[in-house]
Design a protein around this motif. Structure first.
Motif, PDB file in Angstrom:
ATOM      1  N   TYR B   7       0.872  -1.170   0.000  1.00  8.53           N
ATOM      2  CA  TYR B   7       0.000   0.000   0.000  1.00  8.53           C
ATOM      3  C   TYR B   7       0.908   1.220   0.000  1.00  8.53           C
ATOM      4  O   TYR B   7       1.794   1.362   0.867  1.00  8.53           O
ATOM      5  N   TYR B  40      -4.950  -4.502  -7.990  1.00  8.04           N
ATOM      6  CA  TYR B  40      -4.152  -3.284  -8.225  1.00  8.04           C
ATOM      7  C   TYR B  40      -5.186  -2.160  -8.258  1.00  8.04           C
ATOM      8  O   TYR B  40      -5.783  -1.878  -9.296  1.00  8.04           O
ATOM      9  N   VAL B  41      -5.435  -1.562  -7.091  1.00  6.74           N
ATOM     10  CA  VAL B  41      -6.555  -0.625  -6.941  1.00  6.74           C
ATOM     11  C   VAL B  41      -6.015   0.801  -6.766  1.00  6.74           C
ATOM     12  O   VAL B  41      -5.135   1.041  -5.940  1.00  6.74           O
ATOM     13  N   PHE B  53      -3.217   6.805  -4.383  1.00  9.06           N
ATOM     14  CA  PHE B  53      -2.954   5.696  -3.471  1.00  9.06           C
ATOM     15  C   PHE B  53      -3.165   4.378  -4.201  1.00  9.06           C
ATOM     16  O   PHE B  53      -4.207   4.163  -4.830  1.00  9.06           O
ATOM     17  N   TYR B  55      -3.144   0.178  -3.939  1.00  4.70           N
ATOM     18  CA  TYR B  55      -3.157  -1.016  -3.080  1.00  4.70           C
ATOM     19  C   TYR B  55      -3.023  -2.225  -3.995  1.00  4.70           C
ATOM     20  O   TYR B  55      -3.791  -2.400  -4.929  1.00  4.70           O
ATOM     21  N   ILE B  90       3.659   2.991   2.212  1.00  2.44           N
ATOM     22  CA  ILE B  90       2.993   3.115   3.527  1.00  2.44           C
ATOM     23  C   ILE B  90       3.011   1.784   4.281  1.00  2.44           C
ATOM     24  O   ILE B  90       3.281   1.725   5.469  1.00  2.44           O
ATOM     25  N   SER B  91       2.712   0.680   3.579  1.00  2.00           N
ATOM     26  CA  SER B  91       2.731  -0.639   4.238  1.00  2.00           C
ATOM     27  C   SER B  91       3.217  -1.714   3.272  1.00  2.00           C
ATOM     28  O   SER B  91       2.870  -1.680   2.076  1.00  2.00           O
ATOM     29  N   THR B  92       4.007  -2.631   3.832  1.00  4.09           N
ATOM     30  CA  THR B  92       4.340  -3.869   3.113  1.00  4.09           C
ATOM     31  C   THR B  92       3.614  -4.978   3.860  1.00  4.09           C
ATOM     32  O   THR B  92       3.793  -5.119   5.076  1.00  4.09           O
ATOM     33  N   LEU B  93       2.778  -5.727   3.150  1.00  2.00           N
ATOM     34  CA  LEU B  93       1.810  -6.584   3.827  1.00  2.00           C
ATOM     35  C   LEU B  93       1.899  -8.057   3.412  1.00  2.00           C
ATOM     36  O   LEU B  93       2.427  -8.379   2.344  1.00  2.00           O
ATOM     37  N   ILE B  94       1.341  -8.898   4.291  1.00  2.00           N
ATOM     38  CA  ILE B  94       1.106 -10.302   3.952  1.00  2.00           C
ATOM     39  C   ILE B  94      -0.416 -10.511   3.982  1.00  2.00           C
ATOM     40  O   ILE B  94      -1.006 -10.650   5.060  1.00  2.00           O
ATOM     41  N   PRO B  95      -1.062 -10.424   2.819  1.00  2.00           N
ATOM     42  CA  PRO B  95      -2.514 -10.627   2.787  1.00  2.00           C
ATOM     43  C   PRO B  95      -2.890 -12.041   3.221  1.00  2.00           C
ATOM     44  O   PRO B  95      -2.275 -13.014   2.747  1.00  2.00           O
ATOM     45  N   MET B  96      -3.856 -12.151   4.130  1.00  2.00           N
ATOM     46  CA  MET B  96      -4.270 -13.465   4.675  1.00  2.00           C
ATOM     47  C   MET B  96      -5.562 -13.929   4.022  1.00  2.00           C
ATOM     48  O   MET B  96      -5.922 -15.107   4.138  1.00  2.00           O
TER      49      MET B  96
END
Lengths: 104, 104
Positions: B7, B40-41, B53, B55, B90-96
């Motif tokens: 994000y 890819y939003v 922004f 995501y 802003i964030s590096t994520l692990i989508p669950m």
């Protein structure tokens, strides 16, 4: 009417993040019935051991607001409250389109 | 292998945000061909007149990395560069999982 997007973080009580992820995945399941909810994505991050990050896209803000008063949502909030240490709204967004959502 | 989420915000040069949104929506179109890219939003925000922004959710980090060197991506980056004033991850994520993505 523009779409409505939210990106926020829910802070779990130490050690309870995975349980909070399960509750939020249940919340996402309940959104499957709501056509106005396009996305409800639950994530964690290596850089934040207690954070659960939720990215939401709704057809409009009213639909999101209405979802908060549904019985299923209230039940989930009650389940989550004991293991929540706080919430941060990171972004309030107007989704314009892209892969995975209907383009405006 | 875990999913990979990002994000971030791209800052447009003043007055060029909508043009940058168009370029990023084109980028999203190019992702339609990439099965490893789930989301890819592209969004804007009332609280940030120059911010765009994005995501993203990918099946893995390698797929995201590989996408950056595709010709189509390089072309889009060249188009965007002149009207970009900076980028913030802003964030590096692990989508669950959740609504709109395949649950892990």
């Amino acid at each position: 009417m523009s779409k409505f997007g939210l990106y926020g973080k829910i802070n779990a009580v130490e050690g309870e993040r995975d349980k909070l992820v399960e509750i939020l995945l249940d919340a996402a399941k309940s959104m499957e019935q709501l056509d106005d909810c396009e996305l409800y994505v639950v994530s964690i991050s290596d850089s934040d051991p207690d954070g659960v990050f939720v990215y939401e896209v709704w057809n409009n803000e009213e639909a999101h607001q209405a979802s908060l008063s549904l019985d299923v949502t209230q039940t989930l909030i009650e389940r989550a409250k004991p293991i929540m240490a706080g919430m941060d709204r990171i972004s309030t967004l107007i989704p314009m389109g892209g892969k995975g959502v209907v383009t405006q």
